[in-house]
Design an enzyme around this catalytic site. Structure first.
Site, mmCIF file in Angstrom:
data_model
loop_
_atom_site.group_PDB
_atom_site.id
_atom_site.type_symbol
_atom_site.label_atom_id
_atom_site.label_comp_id
_atom_site.label_asym_id
_atom_site.label_seq_id
_atom_site.Cartn_x
_atom_site.Cartn_y
_atom_site.Cartn_z
ATOM 1 N N CYS A 127 26.407 104.202 4.348
ATOM 2 C CA CYS A 127 27.646 103.441 4.252
ATOM 3 C C CYS A 127 27.604 102.479 3.069
ATOM 4 C CB CYS A 127 27.942 102.657 5.514
ATOM 5 S SG CYS A 127 27.969 103.614 7.014
ATOM 6 N N ARG A 168 24.705 106.652 -1.385
ATOM 7 C CA ARG A 168 24.198 106.132 -0.113
ATOM 8 C C ARG A 168 24.440 107.096 1.041
ATOM 9 N NH1 ARG A 168 23.414 100.439 -0.654
ATOM 10 N NH2 ARG A 168 23.570 100.109 1.586
#
Length: 600
Positions: free
Chosen positions: A2, A27
């Site tokens: 996230c 990510r």
């Protein structure tokens, strides 16, 4: 996992947020969204899938100078439009994005939100509904924000906007990374400085259980009790141009190619004017005063730690253990009397490792972090830091950070040995330089690697890697690289373990790739390879020059025995890359994975 971005200033925020989210794609995520606010209120756009799908969904006619954005990697609820962030309160007054995991969200729902009509399956929506509930009961927004965060158990990085206040973003953090970036007439927020480095290089660190009131021309940090905290910004040392792919089709290929340059950068950073290794004396002192080293890491960093253990024990004669962080957190072994903990993490934000760090600090033990990101959580909270100097690593599959970790661990081992008066018999800087040259030779042999990948890996459903000693550790990394980006079921084994069960899996055509860089086990690993070949395996051997046979498929330039993992892993990285490419996989963003694992 996230990512969060935010902007408040004078410019139109949509593209700033979208560009920031693109920088956080590494990510890992499966949905994305932004919320922007103007005189007409808050406009939320979110979509399952990639940032490109979100960009197509955004109404670019909407102009706004304030907003927040998010990339989500599903933890609670499937990756759907409804579960994507931002989430809004029932009245739509409050809009929120959140990284992390709220462990007690079900309990909070039962206690405070029995009658609330929730629209998603997420723990995040509970947070925004709680804030609205407390405001409706008479609390000011800041008070409701602080009170809500004080009730949360778990990890969070949160950004909140209120459609009745066009000049404030409320920010809070606990365990999950979040920064506030400072500009001239604007301020930003980001999970990673990389996301907003185009806008500013001035960032303020946030500590756990703090909030920040962010406005266009100011910021105020407070703890959850409302007490003001004063902290100066730091300069993020990132070059925005380093983050771009340039002419490369994928970040992973670029980062594989950068490895020789990273080795030379490490030499430059850790060599003094006399040509000796330059490390902080406090690190040397911490190691000398410890009776055992405990390396804590996950995934690729764990594999680097295994190589580091061999170096620290054989070069520096320091007893060393290597532990998987997620296991160590809940199953801590009996510790020595005076341990030093070494945390290895590319991002410096790995949640499992930080959990161990928090615990061992409470026990009064000292710590050292090896990370690629100065100012990261593990770097800030450990007693000492050694930077990898690898530059931004964007591809999810780690390559240059792994070899940088091994290189820095080798220098740490050598420095420790010299401090103990151990005679080395080799020049560590020269040997690392020779390893960089060997890596350069190998990255230029892409046609050979691609042909082998096509022959062995294009259609197979599984693959085995075998090696002995330090080669076995590289096999573990080779298997991880292959499985994470090509989705081939791959395993790394110690060669001698084949006959203890694994050989039952060998059938006609099964690829088995062996590494042979150690003279004392060269004959043994070749014998192991013959065992599987006689049972129909499709065998390949990667050997060191001087130990090779004429039929070996890949011959590595000779380097010092302690540094062989730096060169033997390069063909493995390229084999994984080309296998993924030929199988039509997303090389840089493999399914279900994240670059920075910020939840336990």
């Amino acid at each position: 996992m996230c990512g969060i971005v935010g902007y408040i200033g004078e410019r139109d925020t949509k593209n700033i947020l979208l560009d920031g989210l693109r920088k956080l794609e590494y990510r890992g995520y499966d949905s994305a969204g932004i919320a922007v606010m103007n005189v007409d209120g808050v406009h939320v756009f979110k979509e399952k899938g990639r940032i490109a799908a979100l960009d197509d969904h955004v109404d670019h006619k909407v102009a706004a100078t304030m907003g927040i954005g998010h990339t989500r990697w599903a933890t609670h609820g499937e990756p759907t439009h409804y579960n994507a962030h931002p989430h809004q309160s029932v009245s739509e007054r409050f809009t929120l994005v959140h990284n992390g995991v709220i462990e007690n969200y079900e309990k909070l729902k039962r206690e405070y939100l029995v009658d609330a009509q929730l629209q998603s399956d997420t723990d995040t929506e509970v947070v925004v509904q709680l804030i609205e509930t407390f405001v409706q009961k008479g609390s000011a927004v800041e008070e409701a924000f602080r009170h809500t965060l004080s009730l949360l158990h778990g990890s969070y990085a949160i950004a909140l906007i209120d459609n009745q206040d066009s000049n404030t973003i409320y920010v809070g953090k606990n365990k999950s990374p979040l920064l506030v970036g400072l500009g001239n007439g604007f301020n930003v927020i980001a999970s990673d400085a990389m996301a907003m480095i185009k806008e500013t290089d001035q960032f303020v660190e946030l500590m756990d259980e703090e909030i920040v009131i962010v406005r266009r021309d100011s910021y105020v940090i407070k703890n959850l009790e409302g007490n003001i905290q004063v902290r100066a910004p730091y300069t993020a040392e990132l070059d925005a141009s380093d983050i771009e792919k340039g002419t490369y089709p994928h970040y992973m290929l670029k980062e594989v190619d950068e490895q020789p340059a990273v080795m030379r950068k490490i030499i430059m950073e850790y060599q003094n004017e006399d040509g000796d290794i330059k490390l902080d004396s406090s690190i040397r002192e911490a190691i000398s005063e410890s009776d055992r080293l405990y390396i804590i890491a996950c995934g690729t960093s764990y594999h680097a730690g295994l190589v580091g253990k061999q170096m620290l024990e054989k070069i520096a004669e320091v007893p060393t253990e290597v532990h998987i962080a997620s296991e160590f957190s809940y199953n801590m072994p009996l510790l020595s009397k005076n341990p030093l903990f070494i945390f290895i993490s590319q991002s410096g934000e790995t949640a499992d490792s930080r959990s161990v760090l928090v615990h061992i600090k409470k026990l009064g033990h000292r710590s050292l972090t090896l990370t690629n990101v100065g100012g990261s959580t593990l770097s800030r909270e450990a007693d000492h830091t050694l930077l990898l100097h690898a530059g931004p690593e964007i591809a999810v599959a780690s390559t240059k950070a792994y070899t940088a970790q091994i290189a820095v661990l080798s220098l740490l081992a050598v420095d420790t040995a010299k401090a103990k008066g151990i005679t080395l018999g080799f020049d560590p800087i020269q040997e690392l330089s020779l390893a960089a040259q060997a890596m350069e030779v190998l990255v230029d042999q892409k046609d050979i690697m691609e042909n082998i990948a096509r022959d062995y890996l294009a259609v197979t459903r599984n693959c085995f890697f075998i090696g002995r000693g330090v080669d076995y550790y590289v096999c573990l990394e080779a298997a991880l690289k292959l499985k994470e980006i090509s989705y081939i079921q791959a395993e790394g084994f110690a060669g001698g373990e084949l006959k203890h069960g694994t050989i039952a899996l060998i059938e006609e055509g099964t690829p088995v790739i062996a590494i042979a860089t150690q003279a004392h086990v060269n004959g043994s690993i070749r014998s192991n390879l013959k065992e599987v070949a006689s049972r129909g395996a499709h065998t390949c051997i990667i050997s060191m020059d001087g130990l090779n046979d004429a039929s070996d498929q890949i011959v590595l330039p000779e380097v010092h025995e302690y540094l062989t993992p730096l060169v033997s892993v390069v063909p493995m990285q390229l084999l994984a890359y080309y296998a993924a490419l030929h199988r039509g996989c997303d090389v840089d963003k493999p399914r279900n994975l994240a670059k920075s694992v910020t939840v336990e």
